[in-house]
Structures are given as structure tokens and as C-alpha cells.
Scaffold this motif. Structure first.
Motif, PDB file in Angstrom:
ATOM      1  N   ALA A   1      54.029  95.074   5.069  1.00 22.86           N
ATOM      2  CA  ALA A   1      54.575  96.428   5.128  1.00 22.86           C
ATOM      3  C   ALA A   1      53.981  97.222   6.285  1.00 22.86           C
ATOM      4  O   ALA A   1      54.688  97.978   6.965  1.00 22.86           O
ATOM      5  CB  ALA A   1      54.309  97.146   3.811  1.00 22.86           C
ATOM      6  N   ASN A   2      52.697  97.057   6.543  1.00 23.13           N
ATOM      7  CA  ASN A   2      52.067  97.837   7.603  1.00 23.13           C
ATOM      8  C   ASN A   2      52.399  97.309   8.989  1.00 23.13           C
ATOM      9  O   ASN A   2      52.296  98.052   9.977  1.00 23.13           O
ATOM     10  CB  ASN A   2      50.563  97.903   7.376  1.00 23.13           C
TER      11      ASN A   2
ATOM     12  N   ILE B   1      59.932  93.627   0.875  1.00 22.16           N
ATOM     13  CA  ILE B   1      60.715  93.962  -0.312  1.00 22.16           C
ATOM     14  C   ILE B   1      61.179  92.713  -1.034  1.00 22.16           C
ATOM     15  O   ILE B   1      61.218  92.670  -2.277  1.00 22.16           O
ATOM     16  CB  ILE B   1      61.915  94.851   0.077  1.00 22.16           C
ATOM     17  N   SER B   2      61.502  91.668  -0.296  1.00 20.37           N
ATOM     18  CA  SER B   2      61.944  90.421  -0.936  1.00 20.37           C
ATOM     19  C   SER B   2      60.847  89.828  -1.802  1.00 20.37           C
ATOM     20  O   SER B   2      61.122  89.136  -2.780  1.00 20.37           O
ATOM     21  CB  SER B   2      62.385  89.407   0.123  1.00 20.37           C
ATOM     22  N   ARG B   3      59.590  90.097  -1.464  1.00 16.22           N
ATOM     23  CA  ARG B   3      58.464  89.588  -2.250  1.00 16.22           C
ATOM     24  C   ARG B   3      58.076  90.542  -3.378  1.00 16.22           C
ATOM     25  O   ARG B   3      57.394  90.152  -4.312  1.00 16.22           O
ATOM     26  CB  ARG B   3      57.258  89.358  -1.333  1.00 16.22           C
ATOM     27  N   ASN B   4      58.473  91.786  -3.243  1.00 19.57           N
ATOM     28  CA  ASN B   4      58.159  92.773  -4.281  1.00 19.57           C
ATOM     29  C   ASN B   4      59.357  93.711  -4.427  1.00 19.57           C
ATOM     30  O   ASN B   4      59.312  94.879  -4.038  1.00 19.57           O
ATOM     31  CB  ASN B   4      56.901  93.558  -3.891  1.00 19.57           C
ATOM     32  N   PRO B   5      60.446  93.201  -4.994  1.00 19.85           N
ATOM     33  CA  PRO B   5      61.709  93.945  -5.011  1.00 19.85           C
ATOM     34  C   PRO B   5      61.673  95.226  -5.836  1.00 19.85           C
ATOM     35  O   PRO B   5      62.555  96.067  -5.696  1.00 19.85           O
ATOM     36  CB  PRO B   5      62.708  92.944  -5.600  1.00 19.85           C
ATOM     37  N   HIS B   6      60.681  95.407  -6.674  1.00 20.02           N
ATOM     38  CA  HIS B   6      60.616  96.595  -7.526  1.00 20.02           C
ATOM     39  C   HIS B   6      59.765  97.714  -6.917  1.00 20.02           C
ATOM     40  O   HIS B   6      59.645  98.786  -7.523  1.00 20.02           O
ATOM     41  CB  HIS B   6      60.082  96.228  -8.912  1.00 20.02           C
ATOM     42  N   SER B   7      59.187  97.487  -5.760  1.00 21.24           N
ATOM     43  CA  SER B   7      58.303  98.486  -5.164  1.00 21.24           C
ATOM     44  C   SER B   7      59.099  99.654  -4.593  1.00 21.24           C
ATOM     45  O   SER B   7      59.896  99.499  -3.666  1.00 21.24           O
ATOM     46  CB  SER B   7      57.461  97.862  -4.044  1.00 21.24           C
ATOM     47  N   GLN B   8      58.862 100.833  -5.138  1.00 22.26           N
ATOM     48  CA  GLN B   8      59.524 102.031  -4.638  1.00 22.26           C
ATOM     49  C   GLN B   8      58.873 102.528  -3.350  1.00 22.26           C
ATOM     50  O   GLN B   8      59.535 103.135  -2.508  1.00 22.26           O
ATOM     51  CB  GLN B   8      59.497 103.126  -5.702  1.00 22.26           C
ATOM     52  N   GLN B   9      57.575 102.258  -3.179  1.00 26.02           N
ATOM     53  CA  GLN B   9      56.924 102.650  -1.930  1.00 26.02           C
ATOM     54  C   GLN B   9      57.524 101.888  -0.750  1.00 26.02           C
ATOM     55  O   GLN B   9      57.776 102.457   0.316  1.00 26.02           O
ATOM     56  CB  GLN B   9      55.415 102.390  -2.005  1.00 26.02           C
TER      57      GLN B   9
END
Length: 539
Positions: free
Chosen positions: A177-178, A200-208
Motif C-alpha cells: 500500500a505504501n 486490495i486483492s490480498r485484503n479485500p475487506h480493508s476500507q483504508q
């Protein structure tokens, strides 16, 4: 920075690490057993688990069995003092721990955020480099070092370190992400979008992560997708997301023909001014609109939105979260059927920003007050046109100061002929005014009898009496542009704020945004701004 360690799916992992440090401090470090230390530590851990910070601190300091030189005790003291935000004392105890037990787990992880808050970047730099040399495979330390480089705006080097961490641990979401954040800062937005999508594909629920993607989409002028993704800012996963103590439904695109809708306050004053430009469009499709806003904006909004209701918010802040209370709704002419968050208006109104939102100012200062200021300013300047200058936000921290050009950069503006300058700073600007005189021979005037921070209605009227305003992206700049004053906003890099027609702001048409081809090229910015101002002065 994304700060994903606080805001994504990794939140639990990092918080549990800190909790493990607190809950199992005795077992985390092997040393000669000390029954007294173990007893005090166990009592401390019980109190800490109950969130009894004062009692936990008292146990460590006042117990007759406490050995204040033992590294476990100094570690625990540093930790609990950090929770109480007594940062200087916390640093002192943690530094003592490092001297005696440099390999104790958890010390660096707790100490570095404290040093960052205290803006002791040199000490952070030393600690990180020393620990990375001894633990070259620790991807978390490398990311933290990259974060430090990012905060110093050493973006290319930070990018290299994030990629290094990702090579060590391909599952490091913070690094992924960074990388996207760094690429966006470097105006490499297509690459940034690729990396944020991978995260996002690795953490699809992350709103950040979804919120980070929103800014990248807006930078790429993908406004429909960007405003939709921007809704993620309201998730309770986001530390600054508002909490609303309200018992009416949120607007979900249904018809507003016979409905009263409440537009809810959010974010800072500058954001409220910017997004309030959409309210007029909302009023065309709703029966009645109620606006909730910062109390400082009530007089200005009431004058500008005459057929709408304007009320000051009732708000408190818990940590970083604003909590809004709506007991005042009973005073409204009509009780709302629905509510919508202010910065959600472009999403619900399906804005694509192919043309200006309006051709006229959406806010109206007090023309009588403006005329008074015109007389005062004419006398102060000897009849010369006056440019209002604002160069530094009230939130001028080490992490934010790169957003604001110092007086040293203002030469191309301050050497303009046949024009006067007026400081719109609301903090102590005496040193900068003296520096402008020494460097450029420029006299910067100061308005008297006005609170530029809190009296926003009078400040708006003052801005209307100026030939123009030049500032970074701040409340003052948005206020000036919103009342129709020609305004230049100086951005250090491309902004996500919608723009059309050669960097004209799509939301506030009186604003011209100037950003350089390369990040932080303030010289380019000011030379461009000078050309624009010369055009203003020629009429």
C-alpha cells in the motif's frame, strides 16, 4: 502515509503484539530471575488488562519491591506512560531499557512511535539503521524506516525500501500500500493504482485501502469510481470516521422530491467550505435542506443559503473520532427524513466534473463589511491593489511542513511592483514579515481588529476587498475562492481535487491551482504564480 499498521487487516496483529508485550512482559525476556520484579510485573499486567493505567503506574513506582533499575520495570514504565501520552517520560524509561537490555523484544516497536510523535527523527533514523543492520530480514523494521524516509519526502529512497521489504515478505500489505502512496506522491498514478489493487486483492475487506484507492482514482480523473470509493472514509475502521448519534436513515439515492434532508458536518473547516459548494445542487432536488456545520461558518452559510436552514453542530472528539449529537434537531422547522454526510454529496449527485459546478461564488460575504475593509485597505496601501498572502497552516508539524512554502520561496511574488501585500496568517507571523523585508524589501501589512482564525464571516468579507489571494491548500484559500476572490492555491504535487480548463478548480471556479511538474519544485510554482498575478493586475 497510509498507516496501515493502524487501519487494515493487520491492525489486530500489531495491536496483539503490543498487548502481548503488556500481558507477558516477564516471559518475553530471559534474564536472571527476580521474584520481586515478577510479582510487581504480574500485578501491573492485571491492572493494565483492566485499563487501570493510573493504578498500574502507581504499582510500578510505589511498590517497595520495585527495582527501578531493572529493565523489565523501566520497559513497563515506558509503555504505560506512552499510553498516558506522557511521551518525554516514556522515552526516558525506554531509552534506559535499551542501555541495559538492547535485545529486549518490543522496546523498539514502542519507542519509535513515541519518537515520531516527539519529532525526534534523527534518533529514529539511528535506531532503525542500527537494528536493520543487526536484523536485515526484519521486513517490519524496513517498512518503518521507509515510513521515516517518506515523512522526510525522500520518496524514491522510500520506494526502494518498501520494495525491499516486499521482497523479504510478499505478504506485507503495508509495503504494498505504501508503494502505491509513494508512487502517487511522485505523480506516477497509473503505477500507484496497480499496486493499490494488488494490496486490495490480498485484503479485500480493508476500507483504508479502498480509501487510498479513492484518492488515486480522483487523481486519474476517474470521478465516478473515485467518489464511490471515497465513501470508505466513513467506515468505523477509519480512526477519524464520524460517529453520529442520530436515529434517521441515511440517504441511499432515493427521490428527495417530498423529503427534508440533513447535510451532516464532517472533516475540517476548509473541507466544509469546499464541499458546501454542492449544497445548492442538492437543494434543487429536495423539498427542504438542513445544514449542520462548524459554528464559525453559521453566519456565512446562513447568508449564502438563504432558503435553507443552517445550524451549528454539537460535537465532541474522543481520541481522533468526532462524535456528533443531534438533540438540536427538535429546533428545526421540519424534522429530517434522511441525512447525508457533506463530503458524500459529489457521489450521490453523481458528479463527473466535466464542467464547473457553478459559474458564480457559492458563498456571500457581508458587502457592508467589505466596503469598510476597502476603505481601510486603501488607506493602508496608499491605493495600491492588495494581495492577501497565507503561507503556513496552523497545523505546522514536522510531518506536514513540506506542504507549506517558507517565506524564502516567495520572492517572485514579493518582488512584484505597484502592489501591496497583506498577511492573512492567524498565528505569530512577525518573524516571517521581518524576513520578507530583509530578503526582498517587501512590506507585508497586517489587518487589525479581526480574528482571522475564528471570525470566518469577517475574514470572508475581508478577502472580498482584496485583488487576490495566494496560499497553499488551506481553509483561508478555500474561503477566499468561495466568495469569488481570485485565488491561487499552491500545491507541492498534483492534487486530487477536481480540476478543469488549465487547472481551474472544478468546484470553486475562482480558484486556480498550480502544481509543479516535479514534486516540491516551489521555484517553478512561484514563477508560474507570478505570471498569473501579472495577468490579474493588467485586468
Amino acid at each position: 502515509m497510509t498507516g496501515l499498521e493502524d487501519k487494515t487487516g493487520e491492525k489486530k496483529a500489531i495491536k496483539s503484539l503490543e498487548q502481548d508485550v503488556a500481558d507477558d512482559m516477564v516471559g518475553n525476556y530471559v534474564m536472571a530471575p527476580d521474584p520481586n520484579v515478577e510479582k510487581v510485573s504480574r500485578e501491573f499486567q492485571i491492572l493494565l488488562s483492566q485499563n487501570k493505567l493510573d493504578a498500574a503506574l502507581s504499582v510500578l513506582i510505589n511498590s517497595p519491591k520495585t527495582n527501578l533499575r531493572h529493565p523489565m520495570i523501566t520497559f513497563q514504565l515506558g509503555y504505560v506512560l506512552s499510553l498516558k501520552n506522557r511521551l518525554d517520560e516514556a522515552q526516558d524509561y525506554l531509552e534506559k531499557t535499551l542501555l541495559v537490555a538492547p535485545e529486549m523484544p518490543g522496546v523498539i516497536e514502542i519507542l519509535i512511535p513515541i519518537l515520531n510523535k516527539l519529532e525526534k527523527t534523527d534518533r529514529v533514523d539511528h535506531l532503525l539503521k542500527t537494528n536493520i543492520l543487526s536484523k536485515p530480514g526484519n521486513s517490519s523494521l524496513i517498512i518503518t524506516y521507509a515510513d521515516l524516509l517518506y515523512s522526510k519526502q525522500l520518496l524514491e529512497i522510500a520506494l526502494t525500501q518498501y520494495k525491499r521489504a516486499l521482497c523479504i515478505n510478499p505478504n506485507e500489505l503495508r509495503a504494498q500500500a505504501n508503494i502505491a502512496e509513494s508512487l502517487a506522491e511522485l505523480q506516477r498514478n497509473d503505477e500507484a493504482l496497480i499496486h493499490i489493487d494488488r494490496a486490495i486483492s490480498r485484503n479485500p475487506h480493508s476500507q483504508q485501502l479502498r480509501l487510498n484507492k479513492a484518492f488515486t482514482l480522483l487523481l486519474l480523473k476517474k470521478y465516478r469510481e473515485g467518489w464511490q470509493a471515497y465513501e470508505a472514509r466513513l467506515s468505523q475502521e477509519i480512526d477519524e470516521a464520524p460517529k453520529r448519534l442520530i436515529n434517521i436513515p441515511r440517504w441511499r439515492h432515493e427521490s428527495l422530491k417530498d423529503k427534508t434532508i440533513l447535510v451532516c458536518s464532517e472533516q475540517g473547516v476548509g473541507d466544509e467550505i469546499l464541499f458546501s459548494a454542492y449544497v445548492t445542487k442538492l437543494a434543487r432536488i429536495a423539498k427542504h435542506v438542513i445544514i449542520e456545520t462548524d459554528p464559525r461558518l453559521v453566519p456565512l452559510f446562513s447568508r449564502s443559503f438563504k432558503n435553507l436552514e443552517v445550524h451549528p453542530y454539537s460535537r465532541r472528539v474522543s481520541g481522533t473520532q468526532p462524535i456528533y449529537n443531534y438533540h438540536w434537531l427538535k429546533e428545526c422547522k421540519m424534522y429530517p427524513d434522511l441525512f447525508v454526510d457533506l463530503a458524500s454529496l459529489p457521489y450521490f449527485l453523481e458528479e463527473t466534473h466535466q464542467e464547473p459546478l457553478s459559474t458564480t461564488p457559492h458563498l456571500k460575504g457581508d458587502i457592508n463589511v467589505t466596503r469598510v475593509w476597502e476603505g481601510i485597505l486603501k488607506e493602508m496601501s496608499g491605493g495600491k491593489p492588495i494581495l492577501g498572502l497565507f503561507w503556513r497552516s496552523g497545523l505546522y508539524t514536522g510531518a506536514r511542513k513540506h506542504f507549506y512554502p517558507t517565506i524564502h520561496h516567495w520572492g517572485p511574488i514579493l518582488t512584484l511592483k505597484d502592489v501591496a501585500f497583506l498577511s492573512l496568517q492567524f498565528d505569530d507571523d512577525g518573524h516571517d514579515i521581518l524576513l520578507a523585508k530583509q530578503l526582498f524589501g517587501a512590506d507585508i501589512l497586517k489587518p487589525e481588529g479581526i480574528n482571522l482564525r475564528d471570525d470566518l464571516d469577517q475574514t470572508a468579507s475581508l478577502c472580498m476587498a482584496l485583488a487576490g489571494v495566494i496560499a497553499p491548500s488551506t481553509t483561508t484559500a478555500h474561503l477566499s475562492g468561495s466568495v469569488g476572490t481570485k485565488t491561487i492555491i499552491m500545491d507541492r504535487t498534483t492534487t486530487w481535487s477536481p480540476m478543469i480548463n488549465d487547472n481551474q478548480d472544478a468546484v470553486i471556479p475562482s480558484i486556480r491551482r498550480i502544481s509543479p511538474p516535479n514534486v516540491d519544485d516551489w521555484k517553478w510554482n512561484f514563477e508560474k504564480a507570478r505570471l498569473v498575478v501579472e495577468g490579474w493586475l493588467k485586468g
